[in-house]
Enzyme design. Structure first.
Site, mmCIF file in Angstrom:
data_model
loop_
_atom_site.group_PDB
_atom_site.id
_atom_site.type_symbol
_atom_site.label_atom_id
_atom_site.label_comp_id
_atom_site.label_asym_id
_atom_site.label_seq_id
_atom_site.Cartn_x
_atom_site.Cartn_y
_atom_site.Cartn_z
ATOM 1 N N ASP A 1 -1.322 -1.658 -3.681
ATOM 2 C CA ASP A 1 -2.688 -1.532 -3.167
ATOM 3 C C ASP A 1 -3.164 -0.082 -3.280
ATOM 4 O O ASP A 1 -2.470 0.764 -3.834
ATOM 5 C CB ASP A 1 -2.690 -2.020 -1.712
ATOM 6 C CG ASP A 1 -4.057 -2.410 -1.200
ATOM 7 O OD1 ASP A 1 -5.006 -2.474 -1.998
ATOM 8 O OD2 ASP A 1 -4.169 -2.666 0.019
ATOM 9 N N ASN B 1 -8.225 -9.220 -0.836
ATOM 10 C CA ASN B 1 -7.224 -8.513 -0.044
ATOM 11 C C ASN B 1 -7.286 -8.932 1.417
ATOM 12 O O ASN B 1 -8.368 -9.005 2.003
ATOM 13 C CB ASN B 1 -7.439 -7.005 -0.137
ATOM 14 C CG ASN B 1 -7.094 -6.448 -1.499
ATOM 15 O OD1 ASN B 1 -6.829 -7.189 -2.441
ATOM 16 N ND2 ASN B 1 -7.079 -5.133 -1.606
ATOM 17 N N ILE B 2 -6.115 -9.163 1.996
ATOM 18 C CA ILE B 2 -6.033 -9.544 3.406
ATOM 19 C C ILE B 2 -4.912 -8.734 4.045
ATOM 20 O O ILE B 2 -3.753 -8.842 3.645
ATOM 21 C CB ILE B 2 -5.771 -11.052 3.568
ATOM 22 C CG1 ILE B 2 -6.909 -11.855 2.913
ATOM 23 C CG2 ILE B 2 -5.639 -11.418 5.044
ATOM 24 C CD1 ILE B 2 -6.669 -13.335 2.872
ATOM 25 N N GLY C 1 -12.586 -7.767 3.649
ATOM 26 C CA GLY C 1 -13.187 -9.067 3.914
ATOM 27 C C GLY C 1 -13.059 -9.579 5.334
ATOM 28 O O GLY C 1 -13.551 -10.673 5.639
ATOM 29 N N SER C 2 -12.406 -8.828 6.229
ATOM 30 C CA SER C 2 -12.263 -9.293 7.612
ATOM 31 C C SER C 2 -13.640 -9.506 8.232
ATOM 32 O O SER C 2 -14.508 -8.640 8.144
ATOM 33 C CB SER C 2 -11.485 -8.266 8.441
ATOM 34 O OG SER C 2 -10.175 -8.120 7.961
ATOM 35 N N GLU D 1 -11.172 0.706 -8.448
ATOM 36 C CA GLU D 1 -12.273 0.670 -7.477
ATOM 37 C C GLU D 1 -13.244 1.765 -7.880
ATOM 38 O O GLU D 1 -12.906 2.946 -7.841
ATOM 39 C CB GLU D 1 -11.766 0.894 -6.053
ATOM 40 C CG GLU D 1 -12.877 0.808 -5.016
ATOM 41 C CD GLU D 1 -12.359 0.743 -3.587
ATOM 42 O OE1 GLU D 1 -13.134 1.112 -2.681
ATOM 43 O OE2 GLU D 1 -11.203 0.325 -3.370
ATOM 44 N N SER E 1 0.844 -1.197 0.000
ATOM 45 C CA SER E 1 0.000 0.000 0.000
ATOM 46 C C SER E 1 0.879 1.247 0.000
ATOM 47 O O SER E 1 2.103 1.170 0.165
ATOM 48 C CB SER E 1 -0.902 0.001 1.236
ATOM 49 O OG SER E 1 -0.118 0.172 2.412
#
EC number: 4.1.2.13
Length: 343
Positions: free
Chosen positions: A95, A274-275, A254-255, A161, A53
């Site tokens: 990112d 993405n994690i 997605g957490s 995005e 990122s």
């Protein structure tokens, strides 16, 4: 294995969509977290994506200079060397990059790859993300067109995005409300601007209620079935066969997602998830445990000299790497990429 070539990266994404699995895209901020990600992929026998990122790149650039391009290029070059020692294929990605950081991050990094390609080499990164979700859709797609043209020439894939993901990621924040759902009209406008591959391949971070960061189950309403509606809307408008999946979707925020939500997303064309939050915790938790258990050795308490073996960064660093690697293995299982590495 070597870092993925453009051809191999495209093959990875094609295999994921056809096989209804996705690659964990693991954010890294150091050589140690990079090794943790690579180790996790190797242990899961999964190919994957490692990403940096803007904040991660700034951190990598050092706190004296905080230069994002320096940090990203340095870790990418390092990754090209150490990845050879892992029996999986990994792609490098950057990112979220908002408009105010494009000139200090993504555009210079594309230029680096442009020079490499001119010299007959492969690009340094295999994909970059443009996060225009804070802009109007018209401005977002206008910038995306410019970046996609450059990315295509440099043999790079662009991630876009088009509508907001809630929460905050490296300073880009959005409220949690109804704007977190991409519409078919948004998708149509995206295709009108970026095409369906003929102008260059792109990944689409569509929003279906996603939220960055930590949240408890029930606080966010995810609608991964929305991805099916977007695919069907575009397939119908452009005369594609029923069941077509014209988009390569990315799952952000997605957490806390349930197994059912992830499965629905995979069935509808998600190829990258993405994690970051979960792997940050998995990296830090063993370090905290070590410090608490070895408090009197890590610190020089009451005139004592401490225990060098307990505060040596390698001691607790190995625990951190193992903890994060285990979370990457878990992610590969959730996303069905485990055991799917290119032979």
């Amino acid at each position: 294995m070597p870092i993925a070539t453009p051809e191999v990266y495209n093959e990875m994404l094609d295999r994921a969509k056809a096989g209804k699995f996705a690659y964990p895209a693991i954010n890294v901020t150091s050589s140690q977290t990079l090794h943790a990600a690579l180790r996790g992929f190797a242990e899961a026998e999964s190919d994957g994506i490692v990403q940096i990122s803007t904040g991660g790149a700034e951190f990598l650039g050092g706190q004296h200079n905080k230069d994002m391009v320096t940090g990203a290029v340095a870790l990418a070059e390092f990754a090209h060397i150490v990845a050879e020692k892992y029996d999986v294929t990994v792609a490098l990605h950057t990112d979220h990059c908002p408009k105010d950081k494009l000139d200090g991050y993504v555009r210079p990094l594309i230029a680096v790859s442009e020079e490499r390609v001119k010299a007959g080499r492969n690009p340094l990164f295999q994909s970059h993300m443009w996060d225009g979700s804070a802009e109007t859709l018209a401005d977002n797609l206008s910038i995306a067109q410019e970046l996609l043209a450059r990315a295509r020439a440099a043999r790079i894939i662009l991630e876009v995005e088009i509508t907001p993901t809630g929460g905050e990621e490296d300073g880009v924040s959005h409220e949690i409300n109804d704007s977190l759902y991409t519409t078919v009209d948004d998708a149509v406008r995206t295709v009108e601007a970026l095409g369906l591959g003929e102008k260059g391949r792109y990944l689409l971070a569509a929003s279906f209620g996603n939220v960055h960061g930590v949240y408890k189950p029930g606080n966010v309403v995810l609608r991964p079935e929305l991805l099916k509606e977007l695919n069907e809307g575009i397939a119908s408008k452009y005369g594609q066969p029923a069941g077509s999946k014209p988009f390569d979707f990315v799952f952000h925020g997605g957490s806390g997602s349930t197994a059912e939500e992830i499965a629905t997303a995979l069935e509808n064309g998600v190829v990258k998830m993405n994690i970051d939050t979960d792997t940050q915790y998995a990296f830090t938790r063993p370090v905290v445990d070590h410090m608490f258990r070895n408090y009197d050795g890590v610190l020089k308490v009451d005139g004592e000299v401490g225990n060098k073996k307990t505060y040596d960064p390698r001691t607790w660093g190995k625990l951190a790497e193992a903890g994060m690697a285990a979370r990457v293995v878990e992610a590969c299982g959730h996303l069905r990429s485990a055991g799917q590495k290119i032979k």
